[in-house]
Design an enzyme around this catalytic site. Structure first.
Site, PDB file in Angstrom:
ATOM      1  CE1 TYR A 180      -3.128  -3.061   1.223  1.00  9.64           C
ATOM      2  CE2 TYR A 180      -4.583  -1.146   1.336  1.00  9.64           C
ATOM      3  CZ  TYR A 180      -4.399  -2.522   1.302  1.00  9.64           C
ATOM      4  OH  TYR A 180      -5.490  -3.352   1.344  1.00  9.64           O
ATOM      5  CG  HIS A 182      -8.444  -5.672   4.166  1.00 10.68           C
ATOM      6  ND1 HIS A 182      -8.674  -7.010   4.414  1.00 10.68           N
ATOM      7  CD2 HIS A 182      -7.636  -5.633   3.065  1.00 10.68           C
ATOM      8  CE1 HIS A 182      -8.035  -7.747   3.521  1.00 10.68           C
ATOM      9  NE2 HIS A 182      -7.401  -6.939   2.669  1.00 10.68           N
ATOM     10  N   GLY A 183     -11.548  -6.595   5.013  1.00 14.54           N
ATOM     11  CA  GLY A 183     -12.124  -7.742   5.730  1.00 14.54           C
ATOM     12  C   GLY A 183     -11.156  -8.181   6.829  1.00 14.54           C
ATOM     13  CG  ASP A 184     -12.553 -10.182  10.452  1.00  9.52           C
ATOM     14  OD1 ASP A 184     -12.686 -10.921   9.452  1.00  9.52           O
ATOM     15  OD2 ASP A 184     -13.229 -10.310  11.500  1.00  9.52           O
ATOM     16  CB  THR A 209     -19.009 -11.733   3.823  1.00  8.24           C
ATOM     17  OG1 THR A 209     -19.008 -10.340   4.129  1.00  8.24           O
ATOM     18  CG2 THR A 209     -20.411 -12.236   3.591  1.00  8.24           C
ATOM     19  CG  ASP A 221      15.913 -39.333 -14.306  1.00  8.76           C
ATOM     20  OD1 ASP A 221      14.982 -39.413 -15.129  1.00  8.76           O
ATOM     21  OD2 ASP A 221      16.574 -38.285 -14.106  1.00  8.76           O
TER      22      ASP A 221
END
Ligand code: SPV
Ligand code: MG
Length: 432
Positions: A75, A89-91, A122, A205
């Site tokens: 930011y 902001h969402g927690d 949410t 291999d």
């Protein structure tokens, strides 16, 4: 009027985003930041829409007054120029790796009296479904396949980690860390190594594990991940077979196959000249590449030519000659391999290749020269770094020690403290 800022890093809007906008509105004018592509890919969110499309989407939402591009996950750019009074902001960012970003934002914003507002995240069926659908979309062959080319353009160096099973694929998919600069970081893609795919089956291999088995490994990994896949295609086999395999890989959504310029019984490159290994002629290998490119149907699938001249001690001139010939034959990238601890020959190859070719992606596998960091590789023009075998090599000693300890003690109590708790393993797949 106060400014309320929130940053979105999504292609699809759900109830959670609307909830954030509604909360932000209570504090002032709502400015939504659109996290740039290059930052989104570092935060486990590969965009399926362009920056412009995402900005348009956010602009169309009720309650949004302005949309700007945020080009720094920490930011700094936005806070320095916009100086918002609130960052909403969402927690969910109070937990997990995102925590460090939140702490940094609080430090920046409180310097001038601003405030961070955490809104309860949410969690509902709709939000879950949107996230799930987005992941399913990213896992579709056409999205996954094209993602490698996009990553090469979007990031200074594409970081690729070995995966040889669904579980190791999930670790590569989901591991996110905070790096030394306080930024989040993660792997960009997965390498399906012939060495690890063979070792996991207890086999050498030597191209003994057939393509059907290799495809099963890829399928197991693809079922639970979204990141692009680069297949170690060994020598590519007979050209007549290679062309079929190119089509199969494209159809599955593999982004690239790397084939090496060896012929006959292939041995692992890290044996170097200790075993007999035969390098293919420039003509034959160029024909194989050209045939693969001709067979390819999609635009984005990549055939990368791996040059073994340094492994076989044939020198840099030979490696360069091959690199230019294979590129002319249509190779979409060059992998240069070395088993020396000193990276000097790799750097010289890359610098000299870049004098004549600024575009063709260069791939390296720093198993031996493991002291070199990614930014130094990038400064020599490397585009893709592959950590080719570390997951397998980490797992084997841990498992062996556990087996030995139980045999010695005639019980499992002694090893218990070094094991994942039983209650965690039964929830592991959901939580990785
Ligand atoms: C592999 O991972 O199988 C490779 C890379 O081909 S190396 O083992 O270094 O040859
Ligand atoms: Mg290999």
């Amino acid at each position: 009027m106060k400014t309320s800022y929130t940053c979105f890093c999504t292609d699809v809007i759900h109830d959670g985003h609307i909830n954030i906008i509604n909360h932000a509105k209570q504090y002032g004018r709502v400015v939504v930041g659109c996290l740039s592509d290059k930052e989104m890919i570092r935060c486990s969110r590969f965009p399926t829409k362009s920056e412009e499309e995402r900005m348009e989407l956010y602009r169309s939402l009720d309650g949004v007054d302005d949309v700007i591009l945020q080009d720094d996950m920490r930011y700094d750019d936005v806070i320095n120029t916009l100086k918002p009074d609130y960052v909403v902001h969402g927690d969910n960012w109070t937990r997990d790796a995102d925590r460090v970003i939140r702490e940094h934002v609080i430090e920046l914003i409180s310097a001038y009296g601003g405030q961070v507002i955490d809104i309860p995240y949410t969690y509902n069926e709709d939000v879950k479904k949107v996230d799930q659908r987005l992941n399913e979309k990213l896992a579709m062959p056409e999205y996954r396949r094209s993602r490698l080319r996009r990553l090469i353009e979007m990031t200074p160096i594409v970081k690729v980690m070995e995966a040889h099973s669904g579980l190791t694929g999930l670790i590569v998919e989901k591991t996110v860390v905070e790096n030394e600069k306080g930024r989040l970081d993660q792997f960009d893609a997965m390498w399906i190594s012939s060495l690890c795919d063979s070792t996991d089956r207890g086999k050498p291999d030597i191209e003994l594990v057939d393509m059907t088995s290799r495809l099963n490994t890829i399928n197991d990994i693809m079922e639970v991940t979204t990141k692009p896949v680069i297949l170690d295609g060994d020598t590519g086999g007979l050209t007549e077979h290679f062309v079929y395999n190119v089509r199969t890989l494209e159809r599955m959504g593999v982004s690239a196959v790397i084939i090496e310029d060896k012929t006959g019984l292939k041995k692992n490159s890290l044996f170097g000249t200790e075993v007999i290994q035969t390098q293919d002629s420039i003509e034959n290998f160029s024909e194989k590449i050209a045939a693969g490119k001709k067979a390819q149907l999609s635009d984005d699938f990549m055939i990368i030519a791996r040059i073994e001249s340094l492994i076989l001690e044939r020198g840099i001139e030979d490696a360069l000659k091959r690199a230019f010939a294979f590129t002319a034959a249509g190779a979409d990238g060059i992998m240069i391999h070395s088993r020396k601890k000193d990276p000097a020959e790799i750097f010289e190859f890359c610098d000299r290749f870049r004098e004549n070719d600024k575009e063709t992606p260069i791939v390296v596998v720093p198993t031996s020269f493991n002291q070199v960091k990614e930014d130094e590789l990038a400064s020599h023009g490397v585009n893709i770094v592959i950590y080719a075998n570390q997951m397998m090599r980490a797992a084997f000693p841990a498992m062996k020690q556990t087996a030995e300890s139980i045999l010695r003690a005639h019980r499992a109590q002694e090893v218990d403290s070094s094991l994942m708790p039983f209650k965690d393993i039964i929830r592991l797949i959901d939580e990785i």
